[in-house]
Motif scaffolding. Structure first.
Motif, PDB file in Angstrom:
ATOM      1  N   ASP A  60      39.947  -4.661  -6.124  1.00  0.00           N
ATOM      2  CA  ASP A  60      39.400  -3.434  -6.175  1.00  0.00           C
ATOM      3  C   ASP A  60      38.081  -3.384  -6.751  1.00  0.00           C
ATOM      4  OD1 ASP A  60      41.958  -2.267  -5.661  1.00  0.00           O
ATOM      5  OD2 ASP A  60      42.558  -2.316  -7.656  1.00  0.00           O
ATOM      6  N   GLY A  61      37.320  -4.594  -7.058  1.00  0.00           N
ATOM      7  CA  GLY A  61      36.134  -4.708  -7.492  1.00  0.00           C
ATOM      8  C   GLY A  61      34.893  -4.888  -6.220  1.00  0.00           C
ATOM      9  N   ARG A  62      33.883  -5.320  -6.598  1.00  0.00           N
ATOM     10  CA  ARG A  62      32.793  -5.303  -5.725  1.00  0.00           C
ATOM     11  C   ARG A  62      31.861  -6.810  -5.949  1.00  0.00           C
ATOM     12  NH1 ARG A  62      30.957  -0.652  -2.937  1.00  0.00           N
ATOM     13  NH2 ARG A  62      32.277   1.235  -3.587  1.00  0.00           N
ATOM     14  N   ALA A  63      31.610  -7.460  -4.874  1.00  0.00           N
ATOM     15  CA  ALA A  63      30.706  -8.619  -5.065  1.00  0.00           C
ATOM     16  C   ALA A  63      29.520  -8.227  -5.200  1.00  0.00           C
ATOM     17  CB  ALA A  63      31.167  -9.496  -3.557  1.00  0.00           C
ATOM     18  N   ASP A  64      28.707  -9.033  -6.011  1.00  0.00           N
ATOM     19  CA  ASP A  64      27.234  -8.760  -6.199  1.00  0.00           C
ATOM     20  C   ASP A  64      26.403  -8.850  -4.853  1.00  0.00           C
ATOM     21  OD1 ASP A  64      27.720  -8.269  -8.663  1.00  0.00           O
ATOM     22  OD2 ASP A  64      27.045 -10.365  -9.542  1.00  0.00           O
ATOM     23  N   ASP A 101      27.601 -12.275   9.171  1.00  0.00           N
ATOM     24  CA  ASP A 101      27.081 -12.625  10.274  1.00  0.00           C
ATOM     25  C   ASP A 101      25.785 -11.616  10.914  1.00  0.00           C
ATOM     26  OD1 ASP A 101      28.617 -10.706  11.391  1.00  0.00           O
ATOM     27  OD2 ASP A 101      29.556 -11.892  12.873  1.00  0.00           O
ATOM     28  N   SER A 102      25.534 -11.945  12.012  1.00  0.00           N
ATOM     29  CA  SER A 102      24.329 -11.173  12.466  1.00  0.00           C
ATOM     30  C   SER A 102      24.563  -9.556  12.809  1.00  0.00           C
ATOM     31  CB  SER A 102      23.546 -11.782  13.790  1.00  0.00           C
ATOM     32  OG  SER A 102      24.602 -11.942  14.640  1.00  0.00           O
ATOM     33  N   MET A 103      26.091  -9.544  13.274  1.00  0.00           N
ATOM     34  CA  MET A 103      26.176  -8.264  13.443  1.00  0.00           C
ATOM     35  C   MET A 103      26.810  -7.502  12.040  1.00  0.00           C
ATOM     36  SD  MET A 103      26.125  -8.138  16.668  1.00  0.00           S
ATOM     37  CE  MET A 103      26.876  -6.624  17.272  1.00  0.00           C
ATOM     38  N   GLY A 104      26.824  -8.043  11.137  1.00  0.00           N
ATOM     39  CA  GLY A 104      27.226  -7.481   9.841  1.00  0.00           C
ATOM     40  C   GLY A 104      28.689  -7.223   9.955  1.00  0.00           C
ATOM     41  N   LYS A 105      29.639  -8.050  10.578  1.00  0.00           N
ATOM     42  CA  LYS A 105      30.933  -7.842  10.594  1.00  0.00           C
ATOM     43  C   LYS A 105      31.567  -8.917   9.720  1.00  0.00           C
ATOM     44  CE  LYS A 105      30.833  -4.453  13.717  1.00  0.00           C
ATOM     45  NZ  LYS A 105      31.322  -3.101  13.376  1.00  0.00           N
ATOM     46  N   VAL A 106      31.435 -10.151   9.879  1.00  0.00           N
ATOM     47  CA  VAL A 106      32.022 -11.301   9.337  1.00  0.00           C
ATOM     48  C   VAL A 106      31.449 -11.814   7.990  1.00  0.00           C
ATOM     49  CG1 VAL A 106      33.120 -13.440   9.669  1.00  0.00           C
ATOM     50  CG2 VAL A 106      33.099 -12.130  11.612  1.00  0.00           C
ATOM     51  N   PRO A 107      32.066 -11.579   6.972  1.00  0.00           N
ATOM     52  CA  PRO A 107      31.419 -12.221   5.499  1.00  0.00           C
ATOM     53  C   PRO A 107      31.445 -13.881   5.761  1.00  0.00           C
ATOM     54  CG  PRO A 107      32.951 -10.613   5.077  1.00  0.00           C
ATOM     55  CD  PRO A 107      32.896 -10.786   6.598  1.00  0.00           C
ATOM     56  N   GLU A 108      30.219 -14.561   5.572  1.00  0.00           N
ATOM     57  CA  GLU A 108      30.244 -15.572   5.611  1.00  0.00           C
ATOM     58  C   GLU A 108      30.058 -16.609   4.141  1.00  0.00           C
ATOM     59  OE1 GLU A 108      26.985 -16.774   8.514  1.00  0.00           O
ATOM     60  OE2 GLU A 108      28.525 -16.351   9.908  1.00  0.00           O
ATOM     61  N   ALA A 109      29.409 -15.725   3.118  1.00  0.00           N
ATOM     62  CA  ALA A 109      29.028 -16.149   1.885  1.00  0.00           C
ATOM     63  C   ALA A 109      29.390 -15.040   0.923  1.00  0.00           C
ATOM     64  CB  ALA A 109      27.987 -17.084   1.757  1.00  0.00           C
ATOM     65  N   PHE A 144      29.411  -5.052  -2.300  1.00  0.00           N
ATOM     66  CA  PHE A 144      30.188  -4.818  -0.952  1.00  0.00           C
ATOM     67  C   PHE A 144      31.601  -4.597  -1.740  1.00  0.00           C
ATOM     68  CE2 PHE A 144      32.137  -6.796   3.040  1.00  0.00           C
ATOM     69  CZ  PHE A 144      31.672  -5.744   3.791  1.00  0.00           C
ATOM     70  N   PRO A 145      32.523  -4.036  -1.203  1.00  0.00           N
ATOM     71  CA  PRO A 145      34.168  -3.901  -1.694  1.00  0.00           C
ATOM     72  C   PRO A 145      34.686  -5.195  -1.425  1.00  0.00           C
ATOM     73  CG  PRO A 145      33.344  -1.784  -0.507  1.00  0.00           C
ATOM     74  CD  PRO A 145      32.334  -2.746  -0.434  1.00  0.00           C
ATOM     75  N   VAL A 146      35.450  -5.820  -2.210  1.00  0.00           N
ATOM     76  CA  VAL A 146      36.137  -7.184  -2.244  1.00  0.00           C
ATOM     77  C   VAL A 146      37.049  -6.927  -1.175  1.00  0.00           C
ATOM     78  CG1 VAL A 146      37.518  -8.773  -3.430  1.00  0.00           C
ATOM     79  CG2 VAL A 146      35.405  -8.044  -4.603  1.00  0.00           C
ATOM     80  N   ALA A 147      37.865  -5.965  -1.180  1.00  0.00           N
ATOM     81  CA  ALA A 147      38.793  -5.799  -0.271  1.00  0.00           C
ATOM     82  C   ALA A 147      38.380  -5.897   1.107  1.00  0.00           C
ATOM     83  CB  ALA A 147      39.360  -4.259  -0.527  1.00  0.00           C
ATOM     84  N   GLU A 148      37.388  -5.071   1.487  1.00  0.00           N
ATOM     85  CA  GLU A 148      36.598  -4.962   2.849  1.00  0.00           C
ATOM     86  C   GLU A 148      36.101  -6.614   2.989  1.00  0.00           C
ATOM     87  OE1 GLU A 148      33.244  -2.658   5.103  1.00  0.00           O
ATOM     88  OE2 GLU A 148      33.973  -1.951   3.167  1.00  0.00           O
ATOM     89  N   VAL A 200      28.373 -14.071  -3.212  1.00  0.00           N
ATOM     90  CA  VAL A 200      27.459 -14.526  -4.369  1.00  0.00           C
ATOM     91  C   VAL A 200      27.685 -13.659  -5.487  1.00  0.00           C
ATOM     92  CG1 VAL A 200      25.088 -14.936  -5.101  1.00  0.00           C
ATOM     93  CG2 VAL A 200      25.609 -15.391  -2.770  1.00  0.00           C
ATOM     94  N   GLU A 201      27.992 -14.270  -6.802  1.00  0.00           N
ATOM     95  CA  GLU A 201      27.739 -13.630  -7.976  1.00  0.00           C
ATOM     96  C   GLU A 201      26.822 -14.010  -8.976  1.00  0.00           C
ATOM     97  OE1 GLU A 201      30.012 -11.438  -9.013  1.00  0.00           O
ATOM     98  OE2 GLU A 201      31.078 -11.230  -7.264  1.00  0.00           O
TER      99      GLU A 201
END
Length: 210
Positions: free
Chosen positions: A87-91, A96-104, A63-67, A106-107
């Motif tokens: 400019d990187g990406r998270a592993d 949340d259930s709607m796929g909108k708000v990042p909650e955690a 997932f793009p870190v900026a997003e 993980v690398e």
């Protein structure tokens, strides 16, 4: 696991990494962590998280870190910290259930050595710590986690674990100077019949201090 908790994430990760190591060692007839592609563990962990959280969360890989930071409301004025690798990406990202708000976030590291420096773990911890702090109270991330594996010669695993936990804590403290967060590292032994080697999974979780 209907809700995100430190104990739930930690337990799921240890079980998943344990099973992944044993299966690939049997499949490939190897006992060297460096011989295993890191993405193997990332995929296995993402699948396990999806299986446990499918009804309540959405799992994204790369997932793009900026997003990620924007979705979590982790935005602040001024230049973006280099520690974030914006400019990187998270592993793995848990939303949340709607796929909108990042909650955690993980690398994953296939192997972390004694100093927790040369393999990139130091940069991961700094990045995860900064991600939790960025944007202040508007930041909706609940957890940041480093999942990793380590090995040691027989009889030295306890010392290895303590050293790694201490070093990861130090790297975190370099970012969290005001101690707004807490960090904890747990280990779980992986029973591999390999002369001269011990293996363990490690989980470091960063969350807000209460």
């Amino acid at each position: 696991m209907s809700s995100l908790t430190v104990s739930g994430l930690s337990s799921l990760t240890h079980v998943t990494l344990n099973a992944a190591v044993q299966s690939v060692f049997v499949m490939s007839r190897i006992s060297n962590l460096n011989s295993i592609p890191e993405y193997f563990f990332t995929v296995r962990l993402a699948e396990a998280m999806s299986g446990e959280l499918a009804k309540n969360r959405v799992i994204r890989m790369e997932f793009p870190v900026a997003e990620l930071m924007g979705g979590a409301g982790a935005i602040q004025r001024g230049p973006v910290s280099k520690d974030l690798r914006i400019d990187g990406r998270a592993d793995i990202t848990i939303l949340d259930s709607m796929g909108k708000v990042p909650e955690a976030v993980v690398e994953v590291k296939r192997r972390v050595r004694y100093g927790a420096d040369s393999t990139g773990a130091a940069k991961d911890i700094r990045r995860l710590s900064k991600a939790m702090l960025y944007g202040g109270e508007s930041n909706r991330l609940k957890f940041a986690m480093l999942a990793f594996l380590t090995d040691a010669t027989n009889g030295q695993m306890r010392e290895r674990q303590q050293e790694l936990a201490d070093r990861l804590h130090d790297h975190h403290q370099a970012i969290d100077k005001l101690q707004q967060l807490t960090i904890s590292t747990t280990f779980s032994s992986i029973p591999i019949d390999d002369d001269g080697k011990e293996f363990a999974s490690g989980v470091t979780i960063i969350r807000r201090a209460r």
